[in-house]
Design an enzyme around this catalytic site. Structure first.
Site, PDB file in Angstrom:
ATOM      1  N   THR A  59      60.742  34.769  39.408  1.00 45.12           N
ATOM      2  CA  THR A  59      61.383  34.310  38.179  1.00 45.12           C
ATOM      3  C   THR A  59      61.922  35.505  37.394  1.00 45.12           C
ATOM      4  O   THR A  59      61.911  36.647  37.891  1.00 45.12           O
ATOM      5  CB  THR A  59      60.404  33.414  37.362  1.00 45.12           C
ATOM      6  OG1 THR A  59      61.118  32.864  36.261  1.00 45.12           O
ATOM      7  CG2 THR A  59      59.188  34.179  36.852  1.00 45.12           C
ATOM      8  N   LYS A  63      65.173  37.971  40.015  1.00 47.87           N
ATOM      9  CA  LYS A  63      65.811  37.191  41.089  1.00 47.87           C
ATOM     10  C   LYS A  63      66.905  37.962  41.836  1.00 47.87           C
ATOM     11  O   LYS A  63      67.055  37.813  43.044  1.00 47.87           O
ATOM     12  CB  LYS A  63      66.389  35.893  40.514  1.00 47.87           C
ATOM     13  CG  LYS A  63      65.317  34.914  40.045  1.00 47.87           C
ATOM     14  CD  LYS A  63      65.924  33.624  39.539  1.00 47.87           C
ATOM     15  CE  LYS A  63      64.869  32.814  38.809  1.00 47.87           C
ATOM     16  NZ  LYS A  63      65.353  31.537  38.316  1.00 47.87           N
ATOM     17  N   ASP A  99      66.827  26.938  42.919  1.00 46.96           N
ATOM     18  CA  ASP A  99      67.230  26.535  41.558  1.00 46.96           C
ATOM     19  C   ASP A  99      68.482  25.657  41.617  1.00 46.96           C
ATOM     20  O   ASP A  99      68.603  24.670  40.885  1.00 46.96           O
ATOM     21  CB  ASP A  99      67.566  27.770  40.701  1.00 46.96           C
ATOM     22  CG  ASP A  99      66.328  28.542  40.273  1.00 46.96           C
ATOM     23  OD1 ASP A  99      65.256  27.927  40.134  1.00 46.96           O
ATOM     24  OD2 ASP A  99      66.444  29.766  40.073  1.00 46.96           O
ATOM     25  N   GLY A 123      72.175  34.339  35.242  1.00 47.97           N
ATOM     26  CA  GLY A 123      71.720  33.992  36.585  1.00 47.97           C
ATOM     27  C   GLY A 123      71.651  32.493  36.831  1.00 47.97           C
ATOM     28  O   GLY A 123      72.038  32.015  37.912  1.00 47.97           O
TER      29      GLY A 123
HETATM   30  P1  NDP Z   1      70.363  35.358  31.513  1.00 48.43           P
HETATM   31  O1  NDP Z   1      69.742  36.366  30.613  1.00 48.43           O
HETATM   32  O2  NDP Z   1      70.753  35.768  32.902  1.00 48.43           O
HETATM   33  O3  NDP Z   1      71.713  34.771  30.794  1.00 48.43           O
HETATM   34  C1  NDP Z   1      71.696  34.349  29.477  1.00 48.43           C
HETATM   35  C2  NDP Z   1      73.097  33.796  29.080  1.00 48.43           C
HETATM   36  O4  NDP Z   1      72.928  33.195  27.813  1.00 48.43           O
HETATM   37  C3  NDP Z   1      74.188  34.828  28.948  1.00 48.43           C
HETATM   38  O5  NDP Z   1      75.401  34.265  29.374  1.00 48.43           O
HETATM   39  C4  NDP Z   1      74.230  35.119  27.435  1.00 48.43           C
HETATM   40  O6  NDP Z   1      75.522  35.460  26.954  1.00 48.43           O
HETATM   41  C5  NDP Z   1      73.864  33.750  26.889  1.00 48.43           C
HETATM   42  N1  NDP Z   1      73.198  33.770  25.597  1.00 48.43           N
HETATM   43  C6  NDP Z   1      71.968  34.268  25.304  1.00 48.43           C
HETATM   44  N2  NDP Z   1      71.674  34.029  24.000  1.00 48.43           N
HETATM   45  C7  NDP Z   1      72.726  33.363  23.470  1.00 48.43           C
HETATM   46  C8  NDP Z   1      73.018  32.848  22.184  1.00 48.43           C
HETATM   47  N3  NDP Z   1      72.151  32.967  21.177  1.00 48.43           N
HETATM   48  N4  NDP Z   1      74.197  32.203  21.997  1.00 48.43           N
HETATM   49  C9  NDP Z   1      75.057  32.080  23.023  1.00 48.43           C
HETATM   50  N5  NDP Z   1      74.871  32.562  24.259  1.00 48.43           N
HETATM   51  C10 NDP Z   1      73.707  33.204  24.492  1.00 48.43           C
HETATM   52  O7  NDP Z   1      69.371  34.128  31.528  1.00 48.43           O
HETATM   53  P2  NDP Z   1      69.038  33.121  32.734  1.00 48.43           P
HETATM   54  O8  NDP Z   1      70.295  32.535  33.261  1.00 48.43           O
HETATM   55  O9  NDP Z   1      68.114  33.778  33.693  1.00 48.43           O
HETATM   56  O10 NDP Z   1      68.162  31.999  31.973  1.00 48.43           O
HETATM   57  C11 NDP Z   1      68.764  31.184  30.992  1.00 48.43           C
HETATM   58  C12 NDP Z   1      67.835  30.029  30.614  1.00 48.43           C
HETATM   59  O11 NDP Z   1      67.562  29.214  31.744  1.00 48.43           O
HETATM   60  C13 NDP Z   1      66.472  30.454  30.064  1.00 48.43           C
HETATM   61  O12 NDP Z   1      66.262  29.719  28.893  1.00 48.43           O
HETATM   62  C14 NDP Z   1      65.501  30.033  31.161  1.00 48.43           C
HETATM   63  O13 NDP Z   1      64.246  29.671  30.594  1.00 48.43           O
HETATM   64  C15 NDP Z   1      66.198  28.833  31.751  1.00 48.43           C
HETATM   65  N6  NDP Z   1      65.846  28.500  33.160  1.00 48.43           N
HETATM   66  C16 NDP Z   1      65.429  27.232  33.468  1.00 48.43           C
HETATM   67  C17 NDP Z   1      65.135  26.886  34.779  1.00 48.43           C
HETATM   68  C18 NDP Z   1      64.640  25.496  35.108  1.00 48.43           C
HETATM   69  O14 NDP Z   1      64.180  25.271  36.232  1.00 48.43           O
HETATM   70  N7  NDP Z   1      64.737  24.549  34.215  1.00 48.43           N
HETATM   71  C19 NDP Z   1      65.268  27.853  35.896  1.00 48.43           C
HETATM   72  C20 NDP Z   1      65.734  29.148  35.464  1.00 48.43           C
HETATM   73  C21 NDP Z   1      66.010  29.451  34.136  1.00 48.43           C
HETATM   74  P3  NDP Z   1      76.080  37.010  26.964  1.00 48.43           P
HETATM   75  O15 NDP Z   1      76.593  37.227  28.358  1.00 48.43           O
HETATM   76  O16 NDP Z   1      77.167  36.991  25.953  1.00 48.43           O
HETATM   77  O17 NDP Z   1      74.921  37.872  26.589  1.00 48.43           O
END
Ligand code: NDP
Length: 263
Positions: A59, A63, A99, A123
């Site tokens: 996680t 990844k 995922d 991701g």
């Molecule tokens: P990453 O850190 O890889 O990506 C986060 C993204 O969110 C980026 O595009 C970032 O934008 C954007 N972002 C972060 N904060 C804000 C904000 N306040 N307003 C707008 N955009 C924002 O995260 P992951 O993809 O790894 O994880 C994302 C979510 O997915 C987490 O909450 C995690 O818990 C959840 N998740 C759920 C799973 C499930 O099975 N249900 C599996 C895996 C993850 P920028 O590029 O501009 O920084």
């Protein structure tokens, strides 16, 4: 006894041990699934071998590193560039991504979807975009900043930032940002989100066990909604299935893991 683990940083809140131990017990398998916090991603594979694991899940934030370190990567993980499941095969460690298919299982109950808008470009967005493309769902990516969009542009997705975006109707809106996870933020400007929801059919938030501002607003627009709980369940079911070379019935695994959410 077979040993399995979740690798990440942090892992103490992970529900994966509960899901997998519930299935191991229900199937009467002599095995145990534990948590292992890994701070140095270089130690993923050496830890896997040192613990003599049969399988593991990976996680946040490891990844992508797991993808680099596997002896072989199979299936959609190759296109996503991230691995969340490690399986021992002889002396080799094979990497998969469950995922993406976990997400697709979770949205099946919505019915027909032809277009989607993904908010966020991290991701999780990569895994979701790839599986939607596989199922011929036309997908647009909307992110706060441009820097993470190149992965999606290279794969032919329409990509926008808040400044360049003009909403059109989409069947499904997916929040993959962490906005709302530990704050009360929307994943984009509230005004913009309202105009998106006005013409949407379904909403999905990958965040689980929390009613986010995104989902609250979607409900005000009477959209059928889901949080990330089912996605989490199905990624676990599919990972378990890979740990045991697809030996067990998938519906049985699901029925054994599902009650673990209620504990
Ligand atoms: P990453 O850190 O890889 O990506 C986060 C993204 O969110 C980026 O595009 C970032 O934008 C954007 N972002 C972060 N904060 C804000 C904000 N306040 N307003 C707008 N955009 C924002 O995260 P992951 O993809 O790894 O994880 C994302 C979510 O997915 C987490 O909450 C995690 O818990 C959840 N998740 C759920 C799973 C499930 O099975 N249900 C599996 C895996 C993850 P920028 O590029 O501009 O920084």
């Amino acid at each position: 006894m077979l040993l399995f683990s979740i690798f990440g940083d942090p892992v103490k809140h992970s529900i994966s041990p509960r899901l997998h131990n519930s299935a191991l017990n229900g199937l009467d398998i002599d095995g145990c699934y534990v948590r292992k916090a890994i701070t140095d991603p270089k130690q993923l594979l050496s830890t896997f071998h040192a613990m003599k694991l049969t399988g593991a899940n990976v996680t946040v934030p490891h990844k992508e590193v797991a993808y680099e370190q596997c002896d072989e990567v199979r299936g959609l993980a190759n296109e996503i560039g991230a691995v969340n499941t490690l399986v021992k095969e002889g002396n080799r460690v094979i990497g998969y991504n469950t995922d993406a298919e976990g997400f697709y299982e979770a949205i099946k109950s919505f019915g027909s979807i032809k277009t989607a808008l993904i908010l966020g470009a991290g991701g999780t967005a990569k895994a979701i975009a790839v599986i939607l493309k596989t199922h011929a769902i036309t997908t647009t990516i909307l992110n706060r900043s441009a820097s993470r969009l190149s992965f999606f542009e290279a794969k032919g997705f329409t990509c926008k930032t808040w400044e360049t975006f003009n909403p059109v109707p989409y069947d499904l809106i997916i929040n993959t940002t962490s906005a709302g996870l530990s704050d009360e933020e929307f994943p984009c400007e509230e005004r913009l989100l309202k105009s998106i929801f006005q013409e949407a059919t379904y909403a999905f938030d990958v965040i689980y066990n929390k009613q986010t501002p995104f989902l609250e607003l979607a409900q005000k627009y009477h959209l059928p909604c889901k949080d990330g709980k089912e996605m989490l369940l199905y990624q676990g079911v599919l990972a378990f299935n890979l740990f045991f070379a697809k030996h067990y019935d998938i519906k049985t695994i699901e029925s054994l893991m599902r009650p673990a959410f209620e504990l």
